[in-house]
Design a protein around this motif. Structure first.
Motif, PDB file in Angstrom:
ATOM      1  N   ALA A  54       0.818  -1.207   0.000  1.00  0.00           N
ATOM      2  CA  ALA A  54       0.000   0.000   0.000  1.00  0.00           C
ATOM      3  C   ALA A  54       0.859   1.267   0.000  1.00  0.00           C
ATOM      4  O   ALA A  54       0.606   2.205  -0.774  1.00  0.00           O
ATOM      5  CB  ALA A  54      -0.930  -0.008   1.207  1.00  0.00           C
ATOM      6  N   VAL A  55       1.871   1.292   0.863  1.00  0.00           N
ATOM      7  CA  VAL A  55       2.732   2.477   0.954  1.00  0.00           C
ATOM      8  C   VAL A  55       3.545   2.650  -0.329  1.00  0.00           C
ATOM      9  O   VAL A  55       3.696   3.781  -0.831  1.00  0.00           O
ATOM     10  CB  VAL A  55       3.654   2.374   2.184  1.00  0.00           C
ATOM     11  CG1 VAL A  55       4.651   3.530   2.198  1.00  0.00           C
ATOM     12  CG2 VAL A  55       2.833   2.367   3.474  1.00  0.00           C
ATOM     13  N   THR A  56       4.040   1.564  -0.890  1.00  0.00           N
ATOM     14  CA  THR A  56       4.798   1.643  -2.141  1.00  0.00           C
ATOM     15  C   THR A  56       3.904   2.098  -3.287  1.00  0.00           C
ATOM     16  O   THR A  56       4.319   2.899  -4.139  1.00  0.00           O
ATOM     17  CB  THR A  56       5.422   0.271  -2.484  1.00  0.00           C
ATOM     18  OG1 THR A  56       6.263  -0.145  -1.406  1.00  0.00           O
ATOM     19  CG2 THR A  56       6.251   0.364  -3.758  1.00  0.00           C
ATOM     20  N   ALA A  57       2.662   1.611  -3.313  1.00  0.00           N
ATOM     21  CA  ALA A  57       1.722   2.025  -4.349  1.00  0.00           C
ATOM     22  C   ALA A  57       1.445   3.519  -4.280  1.00  0.00           C
ATOM     23  O   ALA A  57       1.367   4.198  -5.307  1.00  0.00           O
ATOM     24  CB  ALA A  57       0.416   1.235  -4.206  1.00  0.00           C
ATOM     25  N   LEU A  58       1.312   4.024  -3.065  1.00  0.00           N
ATOM     26  CA  LEU A  58       1.083   5.460  -2.905  1.00  0.00           C
ATOM     27  C   LEU A  58       2.280   6.258  -3.419  1.00  0.00           C
ATOM     28  O   LEU A  58       2.117   7.256  -4.131  1.00  0.00           O
ATOM     29  CB  LEU A  58       0.826   5.780  -1.435  1.00  0.00           C
ATOM     30  CG  LEU A  58       0.585   7.252  -1.082  1.00  0.00           C
ATOM     31  CD1 LEU A  58      -0.582   7.817  -1.866  1.00  0.00           C
ATOM     32  CD2 LEU A  58       0.360   7.403   0.416  1.00  0.00           C
ATOM     33  N   LYS A  59       3.490   5.800  -3.095  1.00  0.00           N
ATOM     34  CA  LYS A  59       4.689   6.480  -3.585  1.00  0.00           C
ATOM     35  C   LYS A  59       4.774   6.400  -5.102  1.00  0.00           C
ATOM     36  O   LYS A  59       5.108   7.382  -5.774  1.00  0.00           O
ATOM     37  CB  LYS A  59       5.925   5.861  -2.945  1.00  0.00           C
ATOM     38  CG  LYS A  59       6.054   6.116  -1.456  1.00  0.00           C
ATOM     39  CD  LYS A  59       7.282   5.442  -0.869  1.00  0.00           C
ATOM     40  CE  LYS A  59       7.416   5.703   0.621  1.00  0.00           C
ATOM     41  NZ  LYS A  59       8.591   4.994   1.205  1.00  0.00           N
ATOM     42  N   ASN A  60       4.469   5.242  -5.657  1.00  0.00           N
ATOM     43  CA  ASN A  60       4.544   5.067  -7.112  1.00  0.00           C
ATOM     44  C   ASN A  60       3.539   5.934  -7.850  1.00  0.00           C
ATOM     45  O   ASN A  60       3.774   6.315  -9.000  1.00  0.00           O
ATOM     46  CB  ASN A  60       4.301   3.599  -7.482  1.00  0.00           C
ATOM     47  CG  ASN A  60       5.441   2.689  -7.056  1.00  0.00           C
ATOM     48  OD1 ASN A  60       6.524   3.150  -6.712  1.00  0.00           O
ATOM     49  ND2 ASN A  60       5.199   1.386  -7.069  1.00  0.00           N
ATOM     50  N   SER A  61       2.422   6.237  -7.200  1.00  0.00           N
ATOM     51  CA  SER A  61       1.387   7.034  -7.861  1.00  0.00           C
ATOM     52  C   SER A  61       1.808   8.484  -8.050  1.00  0.00           C
ATOM     53  O   SER A  61       1.267   9.195  -8.908  1.00  0.00           O
ATOM     54  CB  SER A  61       0.089   6.994  -7.037  1.00  0.00           C
ATOM     55  OG  SER A  61       0.206   7.776  -5.850  1.00  0.00           O
ATOM     56  N   GLY A  62       2.767   8.928  -7.238  1.00  0.00           N
ATOM     57  CA  GLY A  62       3.205  10.319  -7.316  1.00  0.00           C
ATOM     58  C   GLY A  62       2.230  11.298  -6.697  1.00  0.00           C
ATOM     59  O   GLY A  62       2.407  12.508  -6.803  1.00  0.00           O
ATOM     60  N   LYS A  63       1.209  10.785  -6.014  1.00  0.00           N
ATOM     61  CA  LYS A  63       0.216  11.655  -5.398  1.00  0.00           C
ATOM     62  C   LYS A  63       0.561  11.921  -3.942  1.00  0.00           C
ATOM     63  O   LYS A  63       1.180  11.095  -3.270  1.00  0.00           O
ATOM     64  CB  LYS A  63      -1.174  11.024  -5.490  1.00  0.00           C
ATOM     65  CG  LYS A  63      -1.703  10.892  -6.914  1.00  0.00           C
ATOM     66  CD  LYS A  63      -3.135  10.358  -6.921  1.00  0.00           C
ATOM     67  CE  LYS A  63      -3.704  10.346  -8.323  1.00  0.00           C
ATOM     68  NZ  LYS A  63      -5.104   9.860  -8.334  1.00  0.00           N
ATOM     69  N   PHE A  64       0.145  13.074  -3.461  1.00  0.00           N
ATOM     70  CA  PHE A  64       0.358  13.443  -2.075  1.00  0.00           C
ATOM     71  C   PHE A  64      -1.009  13.484  -1.389  1.00  0.00           C
ATOM     72  O   PHE A  64      -1.734  14.478  -1.510  1.00  0.00           O
ATOM     73  CB  PHE A  64       1.064  14.797  -1.972  1.00  0.00           C
ATOM     74  CG  PHE A  64       2.446  14.786  -2.565  1.00  0.00           C
ATOM     75  CD1 PHE A  64       3.536  14.371  -1.819  1.00  0.00           C
ATOM     76  CD2 PHE A  64       2.642  15.168  -3.892  1.00  0.00           C
ATOM     77  CE1 PHE A  64       4.811  14.355  -2.377  1.00  0.00           C
ATOM     78  CE2 PHE A  64       3.913  15.149  -4.450  1.00  0.00           C
ATOM     79  CZ  PHE A  64       5.000  14.736  -3.688  1.00  0.00           C
ATOM     80  N   ILE A  65      -1.364  12.406  -0.725  1.00  0.00           N
ATOM     81  CA  ILE A  65      -2.644  12.328  -0.036  1.00  0.00           C
ATOM     82  C   ILE A  65      -2.391  11.870   1.400  1.00  0.00           C
ATOM     83  O   ILE A  65      -1.406  11.181   1.688  1.00  0.00           O
ATOM     84  CB  ILE A  65      -3.628  11.369  -0.731  1.00  0.00           C
ATOM     85  CG1 ILE A  65      -3.071   9.941  -0.773  1.00  0.00           C
ATOM     86  CG2 ILE A  65      -3.948  11.849  -2.139  1.00  0.00           C
ATOM     87  CD1 ILE A  65      -4.052   8.933  -1.363  1.00  0.00           C
ATOM     88  N   PRO A  66      -3.264  12.259   2.330  1.00  0.00           N
ATOM     89  CA  PRO A  66      -3.088  11.836   3.720  1.00  0.00           C
ATOM     90  C   PRO A  66      -3.139  10.311   3.837  1.00  0.00           C
ATOM     91  O   PRO A  66      -3.976   9.669   3.201  1.00  0.00           O
ATOM     92  CB  PRO A  66      -4.279  12.486   4.445  1.00  0.00           C
ATOM     93  CG  PRO A  66      -4.733  13.582   3.540  1.00  0.00           C
ATOM     94  CD  PRO A  66      -4.436  13.123   2.148  1.00  0.00           C
ATOM     95  N   TRP A  67      -2.244   9.746   4.649  1.00  0.00           N
ATOM     96  CA  TRP A  67      -2.261   8.303   4.832  1.00  0.00           C
ATOM     97  C   TRP A  67      -1.816   7.943   6.237  1.00  0.00           C
ATOM     98  O   TRP A  67      -1.151   8.725   6.904  1.00  0.00           O
ATOM     99  CB  TRP A  67      -1.379   7.602   3.797  1.00  0.00           C
ATOM    100  CG  TRP A  67       0.091   7.897   3.907  1.00  0.00           C
ATOM    101  CD1 TRP A  67       0.737   9.009   3.450  1.00  0.00           C
ATOM    102  CD2 TRP A  67       1.090   7.070   4.527  1.00  0.00           C
ATOM    103  NE1 TRP A  67       2.081   8.941   3.743  1.00  0.00           N
ATOM    104  CE2 TRP A  67       2.327   7.757   4.400  1.00  0.00           C
ATOM    105  CE3 TRP A  67       1.067   5.836   5.168  1.00  0.00           C
ATOM    106  CZ2 TRP A  67       3.520   7.229   4.906  1.00  0.00           C
ATOM    107  CZ3 TRP A  67       2.257   5.305   5.664  1.00  0.00           C
ATOM    108  CH2 TRP A  67       3.465   6.001   5.521  1.00  0.00           C
ATOM    109  N   GLN A  68      -2.235   6.775   6.683  1.00  0.00           N
ATOM    110  CA  GLN A  68      -1.858   6.294   8.012  1.00  0.00           C
ATOM    111  C   GLN A  68      -1.860   4.776   8.016  1.00  0.00           C
ATOM    112  O   GLN A  68      -2.536   4.137   7.206  1.00  0.00           O
ATOM    113  CB  GLN A  68      -2.835   6.802   9.080  1.00  0.00           C
ATOM    114  CG  GLN A  68      -4.264   6.310   8.894  1.00  0.00           C
ATOM    115  CD  GLN A  68      -5.175   6.684  10.046  1.00  0.00           C
ATOM    116  OE1 GLN A  68      -4.724   6.802  11.187  1.00  0.00           O
ATOM    117  NE2 GLN A  68      -6.451   6.885   9.743  1.00  0.00           N
TER     118      GLN A  68
END
Length: 208
Positions: A182-196
């Motif tokens: 999940a964290v790698t997917a968020l980084k790969n997307s290039g998007k900056f969204i809140p996550w926890q």
């Protein structure tokens, strides 16, 4: 409409609650220690409550009242049963398995995305109320599925308007795979969204 319906004399009512128990439609409830007809449309006018009352506080009258609504009664019983069984489901979409979920779907637009390990819903008793409510949920277990979810999750986050990301995992090592994906997917997307990331213990406690 004018129809036959019960009337409860509060001065005669001793608050025993026997009428409420006898009412199969749950039209009668106890309010401030007295029996009260809660909704006209729940009362079928058959009077099962009358013989249960020890003080004669319940009688039949004819007055303007909403008609008996069997559908509303059944829905009320269904809601009550769901609450007694542990709460109403907060799930709003299907499928939920990461492997089966589409990459693009209308419910992803503007979604707060929850990515959860399978076991978390069993370990944490308030999972629906605390995590699924108001979120779109995807679940998986890298150990059982024997796969890496990173590419699939990257496509979902990249191709949709995801507003936030919450990852819920167990404290056990095998859950590290779903957090990493999940964290790698968020980084790969290039998007900056809140996550926890929230970790649940094997005895159902929130660790972080």
């Amino acid at each position: 409409m004018i129809r036959k319906i019960i009337h409860i004399d509060e001065e005669k009512c001793n608050g025993c609650g026997l009428c409420a128990k006898a009412c199969h439609e749950e039209a009668i409830g106890m309010v401030n220690g007295k029996a009260k007809l809660l909704r006209d449309d729940y009362c079928d006018g058959l009077g099962d409550c009358l013989p249960a009352c020890p003080t004669g506080a319940i009688t039949f009258v004819e007055r303007e009242a909403a008609g008996y609504d069997e559908t509303a009664v059944l829905e009320n019983k269904k809601r009550k049963m769901q609450k007694e069984e542990g709460g109403i489901s907060q799930l709003t979409q299907w499928p939920v398995q990461i492997k089966l979920a589409p990459v693009n779907a209308p419910y992803f637009n503007g979604a707060s995305l929850l990515i959860a390990a399978d076991c978390t819903a069993y370990a944490y008793g308030r999972f629906h109320e605390d995590f699924i409510r108001d979120r779109i949920v995807l679940i998986g277990c890298p150990k059982l599925d024997a796969c890496d979810y990173t590419d699939k999750l990257t496509q979902i986050i990249t191709g949709n308007d995801i507003r936030s990301l919450t990852v819920v995992r167990m404290e056990v090592p095998c859950c590290g795979g779903i957090e990493h994906a999940a964290v790698t997917a968020l980084k790969n997307s290039g998007k900056f969204i809140p996550w926890q990331v929230v970790t649940v213990s094997t005895d159902g406690r929130i660790l972080q």
